[in-house]
Write a protein that holds these residues in place. Structure first.
Motif, mmCIF file in Angstrom:
data_model
loop_
_atom_site.group_PDB
_atom_site.id
_atom_site.type_symbol
_atom_site.label_atom_id
_atom_site.label_comp_id
_atom_site.label_asym_id
_atom_site.label_seq_id
_atom_site.Cartn_x
_atom_site.Cartn_y
_atom_site.Cartn_z
ATOM 1 N N VAL A 6 47.148 43.014 39.134
ATOM 2 C CA VAL A 6 45.722 43.334 39.291
ATOM 3 C C VAL A 6 44.975 43.079 37.985
ATOM 4 N N GLU A 7 45.564 43.505 36.874
ATOM 5 C CA GLU A 7 44.921 43.314 35.569
ATOM 6 C C GLU A 7 44.780 41.825 35.238
ATOM 7 N N GLN A 8 45.820 41.040 35.539
ATOM 8 C CA GLN A 8 45.759 39.600 35.289
ATOM 9 C C GLN A 8 44.683 38.941 36.141
ATOM 10 N N LEU A 9 44.564 39.392 37.407
ATOM 11 C CA LEU A 9 43.555 38.840 38.309
ATOM 12 C C LEU A 9 42.153 39.185 37.821
ATOM 13 N N GLN A 10 41.976 40.396 37.320
ATOM 14 C CA GLN A 10 40.676 40.796 36.785
ATOM 15 C C GLN A 10 40.287 39.930 35.580
ATOM 16 N N ILE A 11 41.251 39.650 34.750
ATOM 17 C CA ILE A 11 40.986 38.805 33.573
ATOM 18 C C ILE A 11 40.537 37.413 34.017
ATOM 19 N N GLU A 12 41.228 36.855 35.018
ATOM 20 C CA GLU A 12 40.848 35.530 35.519
ATOM 21 C C GLU A 12 39.444 35.549 36.110
ATOM 22 N N ILE A 13 39.121 36.645 36.830
ATOM 23 C CA ILE A 13 37.782 36.758 37.417
ATOM 24 C C ILE A 13 36.720 36.822 36.334
ATOM 25 N N PHE A 14 36.937 37.602 35.295
ATOM 26 C CA PHE A 14 35.969 37.719 34.210
ATOM 27 C C PHE A 14 35.771 36.378 33.489
ATOM 28 N N ARG A 15 36.870 35.639 33.336
ATOM 29 C CA ARG A 15 36.763 34.337 32.668
ATOM 30 C C ARG A 15 35.925 33.357 33.493
ATOM 31 N N GLU A 16 36.156 33.318 34.804
ATOM 32 C CA GLU A 16 35.410 32.410 35.667
ATOM 33 C C GLU A 16 33.963 32.857 35.837
ATOM 34 N N LEU A 17 33.710 34.155 35.719
ATOM 35 C CA LEU A 17 32.333 34.635 35.794
ATOM 36 C C LEU A 17 31.460 33.984 34.723
ATOM 37 N N SER A 46 18.746 38.331 34.450
ATOM 38 C CA SER A 46 19.263 37.209 33.677
ATOM 39 C C SER A 46 20.718 36.942 34.046
ATOM 40 N N ARG A 47 21.232 35.817 33.572
ATOM 41 C CA ARG A 47 22.623 35.456 33.865
ATOM 42 C C ARG A 47 23.577 36.494 33.283
ATOM 43 N N GLY A 48 23.312 36.977 32.070
ATOM 44 C CA GLY A 48 24.176 37.988 31.464
ATOM 45 C C GLY A 48 24.167 39.295 32.244
ATOM 46 N N ALA A 49 22.975 39.682 32.749
ATOM 47 C CA ALA A 49 22.878 40.922 33.526
ATOM 48 C C ALA A 49 23.650 40.802 34.836
ATOM 49 N N LEU A 50 23.606 39.630 35.458
ATOM 50 C CA LEU A 50 24.336 39.429 36.709
ATOM 51 C C LEU A 50 25.851 39.507 36.481
ATOM 52 N N ILE A 51 26.308 38.955 35.362
ATOM 53 C CA ILE A 51 27.743 39.039 35.036
ATOM 54 C C ILE A 51 28.173 40.496 34.880
ATOM 55 N N LYS A 52 27.326 41.316 34.244
ATOM 56 C CA LYS A 52 27.651 42.742 34.087
ATOM 57 C C LYS A 52 27.702 43.451 35.439
ATOM 58 N N ILE A 53 26.775 43.083 36.357
ATOM 59 C CA ILE A 53 26.759 43.718 37.681
ATOM 60 C C ILE A 53 28.059 43.432 38.433
ATOM 61 N N VAL A 54 28.492 42.174 38.423
ATOM 62 C CA VAL A 54 29.727 41.810 39.112
ATOM 63 C C VAL A 54 30.932 42.459 38.431
ATOM 64 N N SER A 55 30.939 42.497 37.095
ATOM 65 C CA SER A 55 32.058 43.092 36.361
ATOM 66 C C SER A 55 32.214 44.573 36.703
ATOM 67 N N ARG A 56 31.102 45.300 36.727
ATOM 68 C CA ARG A 56 31.174 46.724 37.074
ATOM 69 C C ARG A 56 31.669 46.920 38.511
ATOM 70 N N HIS A 57 31.250 46.014 39.402
ATOM 71 C CA HIS A 57 31.689 46.126 40.795
ATOM 72 C C HIS A 57 33.195 45.910 40.915
ATOM 73 N N MET A 58 33.731 44.994 40.103
ATOM 74 C CA MET A 58 35.160 44.710 40.160
ATOM 75 C C MET A 58 36.000 45.781 39.459
ATOM 76 N N GLN A 59 35.340 46.681 38.706
ATOM 77 C CA GLN A 59 36.071 47.729 37.987
ATOM 78 C C GLN A 59 35.757 49.134 38.535
ATOM 79 N N ARG A 60 35.135 49.189 39.680
ATOM 80 C CA ARG A 60 34.772 50.499 40.232
ATOM 81 C C ARG A 60 36.026 51.291 40.625
ATOM 82 N N GLU A 61 35.912 52.607 40.638
ATOM 83 C CA GLU A 61 37.050 53.493 40.887
ATOM 84 C C GLU A 61 37.591 53.358 42.306
#
Length: 307
Positions: A6-17, A46-61
């Protein structure tokens, strides 16, 4: 092992984001149902704000509480991102190909225009040479010794020298652009302006420039065969031969010119002097888009040097 995957997949997702453009990020947010019904949560972001939105969604509890630790959601997100990234790369490639094709078409049109102009100039040159030979033949019988001496010293564009000044002579020879030991564009421009300031007629300046060209060059043949060659037209041809920029481009360069890190103040001053003279020279052409006032150019020169 599952947590590590799961952690490796999250890293790949963040990189592609970080590789996705803004439009693709908006579409990804819509796919993940976090954009809102009318995309109100991503509109204006902005593009940076959208990346943060997706990142938080992928790290939700909620993901950690699922049986597979959120692996299914992460895989769906990654598949969608891979699809969006491929589409973005394809669009970019198509845009680059379209730009290259347009650039090639423009190059072909320019080459065709130059080819036609060269053909027309060759025809004009042949006609001029033929007429010149005919004129020489018709006048040979009535020429006096004094007239013969004057004609021998003249070029196809020359005029009888006026009694109150010497014939203008250009110091140096015009060769190919960048050729060593040949006349530079700046030096040639300075000598032309010096002749004008001394009251030398423009036809004599034109003839002096033509005489300074290395014999056998295409530029020399072209200018000798061009009828009614004026000094502004000669300036334009010389700037094209030396591949110099237009007056507008040179003025824009002067406004942003700065001293180099390893450049001495003296060299910087000389370089800006040269740039100022090139602007004034280019601005005197008949076909120049803008006529820059010498006072305006001088003020900008002083501003650039003082800054």
């Amino acid at each position: 092992m599952a947590s590590s995957e799961v952690e490796q997949l999250q890293i790949e997702i963040f990189r592609e984001l970080c590789e996705l453009p803004r439009d693709a990020l908006v579409e990804l947010c819509d796919f993940l149902c976090i954009a809102g019904g009318a995309l109100e949560h991503v509109t204006g972001k902005s593009r940076g704000a959208l990346i943060k939105i997706v990142s938080r969604h992928m790290q939700r509890e909620e993901l950690e509480k699922q049986e597979d630790d959120g692996m299914t959601d992460l895989l769906l997100c990654k598949d969608k991102m891979t699809e969006l990234l491929a589409a973005a790369n394809l669009t970019q490639q198509q845009t680059q190909e379209a730009d290259l094709q347009e650039e090639q078409r423009q190059k072909e049109r320019e080459e065709e225009r130059i080819r036609k102009e060269i053909e027309a100039l060759q025809l004009q040159l042949a006609a001029t040479q033929k007429q010149s030979e005919k004129d020489k033949s018709d006048t040979r019988e009535i020429q006096t010794p004094a007239f013969n001496s004057m004609l021998t010293q003249s070029t196809p564009h020359s005029y009888p020298p006026t009694p109150w000044h010497k014939d203008l002579k250009i110091s140096g020879q015009i060769g190919e652009p960048g050729q060593k030991d040949r006349l530079t564009f700046s030096s040639l421009a300075r000598q032309i302006e010096h002749g004008r300031s001394k009251g030398v007629p423009e036809p004599e300046i034109v003839d002096a420039v033509i005489r300074s060209i290395i014999p056998g060059m295409g530029l020399c043949s072209y200018l000798e065969g061009k009828a009614n060659l004026t000094l502004p037209t000669l300036r334009r041809i010389l700037r094209s031969h030396y591949q110099e920029k237009s007056a507008t481009e040179l003025y824009k360069q002067l406004t942003s010119e700065v001293q180099g890190i390893k450049e001495t103040p003296q060299n910087f001053l000389i370089r800006t002097f040269d740039l100022r003279q090139k602007i004034l020279f280019a601005s005197q052409e008949d076909e120049s888009g803008l006529k820059y006032d010498p006072g305006l150019v001088q003020n900008m020169f002083l501003h650039t040097v003082l800054t």
